[in-house]
Design a protein around this motif. Structure first.
Motif, PDB file in Angstrom:
ATOM      1  N   ALA A 384       0.850  -1.193   0.000  1.00 32.18           N
ATOM      2  CA  ALA A 384       0.000   0.000   0.000  1.00 32.18           C
ATOM      3  C   ALA A 384       0.885   1.242   0.000  1.00 32.18           C
ATOM      4  CB  ALA A 384      -0.894  -0.019   1.241  1.00 32.18           C
ATOM      5  N   SER A 385       0.364   2.336  -0.499  1.00 32.06           N
ATOM      6  CA  SER A 385       1.148   3.574  -0.557  1.00 32.06           C
ATOM      7  C   SER A 385       1.417   4.130   0.835  1.00 32.06           C
ATOM      8  CB  SER A 385       0.420   4.619  -1.396  1.00 32.06           C
ATOM      9  OG  SER A 385      -0.807   4.976  -0.763  1.00 32.06           O
ATOM     10  N   TYR A 386       2.467   4.930   0.919  1.00 29.03           N
ATOM     11  CA  TYR A 386       2.842   5.597   2.179  1.00 29.03           C
ATOM     12  C   TYR A 386       2.887   7.091   1.920  1.00 29.03           C
ATOM     13  CZ  TYR A 386       5.894   7.362   5.915  1.00 29.03           C
ATOM     14  OH  TYR A 386       6.427   8.080   6.963  1.00 29.03           O
ATOM     15  N   GLU A 387       2.138   7.853   2.715  1.00 28.52           N
ATOM     16  CA  GLU A 387       2.133   9.307   2.578  1.00 28.52           C
ATOM     17  C   GLU A 387       2.341   9.955   3.945  1.00 28.52           C
ATOM     18  OE1 GLU A 387      -0.900  12.998   1.413  1.00 28.52           O
ATOM     19  OE2 GLU A 387      -1.589  10.916   1.255  1.00 28.52           O
ATOM     20  N   ARG A 388       3.418  10.670   4.067  1.00 28.88           N
ATOM     21  CA  ARG A 388       3.700  11.377   5.330  1.00 28.88           C
ATOM     22  C   ARG A 388       2.748  12.559   5.452  1.00 28.88           C
ATOM     23  NH1 ARG A 388       4.796  13.724  10.086  1.00 28.88           N
ATOM     24  NH2 ARG A 388       6.963  13.643  10.781  1.00 28.88           N
ATOM     25  N   LEU A 389       2.135  12.717   6.625  1.00 29.61           N
ATOM     26  CA  LEU A 389       1.236  13.832   6.879  1.00 29.61           C
ATOM     27  C   LEU A 389       1.940  14.877   7.738  1.00 29.61           C
ATOM     28  CD1 LEU A 389      -2.054  11.907   7.730  1.00 29.61           C
ATOM     29  CD2 LEU A 389      -1.300  12.778   5.507  1.00 29.61           C
ATOM     30  N   LYS A 390       1.796  16.135   7.350  1.00 29.27           N
ATOM     31  CA  LYS A 390       2.415  17.212   8.114  1.00 29.27           C
ATOM     32  C   LYS A 390       1.594  17.481   9.370  1.00 29.27           C
ATOM     33  CE  LYS A 390       4.364  21.837   7.672  1.00 29.27           C
ATOM     34  NZ  LYS A 390       5.652  21.359   8.231  1.00 29.27           N
ATOM     35  N   THR A 391       2.277  17.592  10.509  1.00 29.83           N
ATOM     36  CA  THR A 391       1.613  17.883  11.776  1.00 29.83           C
ATOM     37  C   THR A 391       2.141  19.204  12.326  1.00 29.83           C
ATOM     38  OG1 THR A 391       3.224  16.905  13.306  1.00 29.83           O
ATOM     39  CG2 THR A 391       1.704  15.399  12.196  1.00 29.83           C
ATOM     40  N   SER A 392       1.623  19.589  13.486  1.00 36.10           N
ATOM     41  CA  SER A 392       2.107  20.825  14.111  1.00 36.10           C
ATOM     42  C   SER A 392       3.428  20.630  14.840  1.00 36.10           C
ATOM     43  CB  SER A 392       1.047  21.352  15.096  1.00 36.10           C
ATOM     44  OG  SER A 392       0.726  20.368  16.062  1.00 36.10           O
TER      45      SER A 392
END
Length: 468
Positions: A384-392
């Motif tokens: 499955a794809s991996y996408e980093r999510l930006k956090t605070s």
């Protein structure tokens, strides 16, 4: 003349048809035998949902036998395990043996059974029981060296490396073994024949290969070509060299670099940025369908570097979860499911302490369910794809999305020893997989996370896959 040509043509067709039928018969024979055992032959797709369990036969139980392992296979299955990696089971060399019972990796006979563990029939029963429980078995293989008293030393001294004085020699790291000479084609052929013996006679499903960087790549390519003739096998290489996967010699490599990053984060030496750098480096070095074994412990680390509790402290669980949620294939070293917090002795008899109240057993069982049922956590060639999510707070919080087809899931975690409040770009209502509670996110949501706390968020109406 025409009759002769016709006759020769017919003979050629009959010969080719005969060869084809023999090949098909062998393939059908393997499939038929495995079907009787309740398992279909291994395919690459099965790695997508696989968990590997490493068995140290000597230390697995007080008895230290194949029979003792066989009795526990149904319990191992509950962890979601699909592949059993059995550490070396061969007779151990006596000449220059290390203390006590010696090292499993000093092999006296590639086709023999260490009597300490049982006999050939006992091992066949272990493999059969694993297959009946839907698990594949891979054997640990040590190709670059043998024990000093292996029969090859006297019968074929030219099969070994020699120093300037013309004497065979050991490596400084393995004084109880002698190094093989891979310039010798006859030795290579015999090595491959010995590996094939375990596939044909014991119906094992592949190999975990030790220290493959010490052996030429072209040898491993030939191994895969010869052994996988008419069947698929699983080949795990102890390496982080991309070229060994690029040449199709191995199916999976080792995630050593990630393991060291996790240890450093747990000790406060690094932060989440190190994981981001690691994930960013993968597409630059590896092919899209390459994948790695991810782990928080194994036989080497446990015995020589310390248990996961020594190295990671309170972060043990969160890093175990990370090995399941990142792309890859996770490993459990026997005892980790028992909350076992002691270094197992390597050269003498020891035993895992069983713990009926072990916290990590429940964690691993739940993670095994996640791996098997949710395609968003497929981790092998069709990951499955991996996408980093930006956090605070990206240095403390790791958040990412995994997605395959229409199934998506999220991982959010606090990789620090402090309480954190954080916002993440997720909207909707999801199920917290570990406790089955609903959790709602929108643009205004501030998430409060305790030290080393994590969330695995899955869709409420998730499309489940059948266990392979």
């Amino acid at each position: 003349m025409i009759k002769k040509i016709i006759g020769l043509t017919l003979m050629t067709i009959l010969f080719l048809t005969s060869c084809k039928n023999k090949k098909e018969t062998k393939s059908d024979e393997v499939k038929s035998e495995m079907k009787e055992q309740g398992i279909v032959p291994f395919t690459a797709d099965m790695a997508e949902t696989s968990v590997i369990y490493e068995v140290n036969v000597r230390q697995f139980s007080p008895e230290g036998t194949f029979t003792a392992v066989t009795k526990e296979i149904s319990n191992i299955k509950k962890l979601g395990v699909k592949i059993l990696w059995i550490m070396p089971i061969y007779p151990i060399g006596e000449e220059k043996r290390k203390e006590g019972l010696g090292s499993y990796y000093s092999i006296k006979d590639y086709r023999g059974i260490n009597p300490e563990f049982g006999n050939a029939e006992d091992f066949k029963k272990l493999v059969d029981e694993a297959h009946k429980n839907g698990m594949y078995v891979i054997l640990d293989w040590v190709a670059n060296r043998t024990a000093w008293d292996h029969s090859w030393v006297k019968q074929h001294p030219d099969w070994y490396e020699q120093n300037k004085e013309g004497k065979i020699h050991s490596s400084k790291n393995w004084a109880d073994t002698v190094m093989l000479n891979f310039d010798n084609e006859e030795m290579r052929k015999q090595m491959i024949a010995d590996m094939k013996y375990w596939l044909d006679d014991f119906k094992v499903d592949g190999f975990r290969c030790d220290m493959v960087n010490e052996t030429p790549i072209d040898f491993w390519k030939e191994v895969k070509l010869q052994l996988a003739n008419g069947r698929e096998i699983f080949m795990l290489g102890e390496t982080e060299k991309p070229e060994l996967l690029a040449n199709n010699a191995f199916d999976a490599a080792y995630g050593w670099k990630l393991y060291h990053i996790m240890t450093d984060i747990a000790k406060g030496y690094k932060n989440v940025s190190a994981i981001d750098d690691y994930m960013d480096s993968i597409p630059k070095k590896w092919q899209a369908d390459d994948y790695k074994l991810l782990f928080t412990s194994n036989h080497d680390e446990n015995s020589w570097k310390g248990t996961e509790y020594e190295r990671m402290g309170d972060a043990v669980e969160i890093f175990a979860v990370l090995t399941y949620t990142l792309p890859g294939i996770p490993l459990i070293y026997n005892g980790q499911e028992e909350d076992f917090n002691r270094r197992l002795k390597f050269y003498v008899k020891d035993s895992i302490d069983r713990n009926p109240n072990a916290k990590m057993r429940g964690v691993y069982e739940k993670l095994g369910e996640l791996k098997i049922t949710n395609e968003a956590f497929n981790g092998a060639k069709k990951a499955a794809s991996y996408e980093r999510l930006k956090t605070s707070d990206d240095k403390s919080i790791l958040a990412f999305r995994r997605k395959k087809n229409t199934t998506e899931a999220y991982f959010i975690a606090n990789f620090t020893k402090e309480n954190k409040e954080v916002t993440v770009p997720i909207n909707g209502v999801y199920k917290n997989f570990m406790n089955n509670e609903d959790i709602t996110f929108d643009a205004m949501t501030t998430l409060k996370l305790k030290p080393w706390e994590y969330l695995i968020l899955v869709q409420k109406k998730n499309k489940f896959l059948k266990a392979g």
